[in-house]
Design a protein around this motif. Structure first.
Motif, PDB file in Angstrom:
ATOM      1  N   LEU A   1      44.268  35.212  54.339  1.00  0.00           N
ATOM      2  CA  LEU A   1      43.145  35.548  53.476  1.00  0.00           C
ATOM      3  C   LEU A   1      43.709  35.998  52.149  1.00  0.00           C
ATOM      4  O   LEU A   1      44.525  36.907  52.091  1.00  0.00           O
ATOM      5  N   ASP A   2      43.300  35.340  51.080  1.00  0.00           N
ATOM      6  CA  ASP A   2      43.698  35.739  49.737  1.00  0.00           C
ATOM      7  C   ASP A   2      42.515  36.432  49.089  1.00  0.00           C
ATOM      8  O   ASP A   2      41.509  35.799  48.778  1.00  0.00           O
ATOM      9  N   PRO A   3      42.612  37.761  48.881  1.00  0.00           N
ATOM     10  CA  PRO A   3      41.483  38.466  48.294  1.00  0.00           C
ATOM     11  C   PRO A   3      41.304  38.245  46.813  1.00  0.00           C
ATOM     12  O   PRO A   3      40.413  38.832  46.203  1.00  0.00           O
ATOM     13  N   VAL A   4      42.110  37.401  46.200  1.00  0.00           N
ATOM     14  CA  VAL A   4      42.063  37.036  44.778  1.00  0.00           C
ATOM     15  C   VAL A   4      41.685  38.179  43.985  1.00  0.00           C
ATOM     16  O   VAL A   4      41.604  38.934  43.339  1.00  0.00           O
TER      17      VAL A   4
ATOM     18  N   ALA B   1      36.520  46.361  52.326  1.00  0.00           N
ATOM     19  CA  ALA B   1      36.598  47.827  52.290  1.00  0.00           C
ATOM     20  C   ALA B   1      37.530  48.312  51.184  1.00  0.00           C
ATOM     21  O   ALA B   1      37.364  49.413  50.656  1.00  0.00           O
ATOM     22  N   GLU B   2      38.489  47.461  50.815  1.00  0.00           N
ATOM     23  CA  GLU B   2      39.428  47.793  49.732  1.00  0.00           C
ATOM     24  C   GLU B   2      38.885  47.388  48.366  1.00  0.00           C
ATOM     25  O   GLU B   2      39.579  47.503  47.363  1.00  0.00           O
ATOM     26  N   GLY B   3      37.651  46.881  48.334  1.00  0.00           N
ATOM     27  CA  GLY B   3      37.015  46.578  47.059  1.00  0.00           C
ATOM     28  C   GLY B   3      36.919  45.114  46.683  1.00  0.00           C
ATOM     29  O   GLY B   3      36.367  44.782  45.635  1.00  0.00           O
ATOM     30  N   ALA B   4      37.433  44.205  47.512  1.00  0.00           N
ATOM     31  CA  ALA B   4      37.350  42.776  47.206  1.00  0.00           C
ATOM     32  C   ALA B   4      35.947  42.263  47.534  1.00  0.00           C
ATOM     33  O   ALA B   4      35.333  42.675  48.520  1.00  0.00           O
ATOM     34  N   ALA B   5      35.446  41.362  46.705  1.00  0.00           N
ATOM     35  CA  ALA B   5      34.142  40.741  46.944  1.00  0.00           C
ATOM     36  C   ALA B   5      34.343  39.441  47.715  1.00  0.00           C
ATOM     37  O   ALA B   5      35.279  38.686  47.445  1.00  0.00           O
TER      38      ALA B   5
END
Length: 86
Positions: A83-86, A28-32
């Protein structure tokens, strides 16, 4: 020193539901999802593998890589899963 009562798996929810929430929030914050990495404890990976409530499509094993909901998993080497959204 006051000790807090131990939290049971039922009290904190399943590992899968906790990780699903984190993945959805990052997305939702834009991470794929293909850019995220779940760094999980051996215990959390074991819980995921044995969770009979998960759909067959929720977990995949291909080319030596385990994925949960399309997010790559790195097992072990951490004291707490993240969780690392890299």
């Amino acid at each position: 020193m006051t000790r807090l009562p131990a939290r049971t798996a039922a009290a904190r929810g399943s590992v899968a539901s906790r990780l699903r929430s984190q993945i959805e929030a990052a997305e939702a914050e834009g991470a794929a999802r293909e850019d995220m990495v779940l760094k999980l404890t051996h215990s959390d990976v074991s819980h995921l593998k044995r969770d009979s409530s998960l759909a067959v499509t929720d977990i995949s094993f291909a080319a030596g890589v385990m994925r949960f909901l399309g997010v790559r998993i790195e097992e072990g080497g951490v004291q707490a899963s993240s969780l690392d959204p890299v």
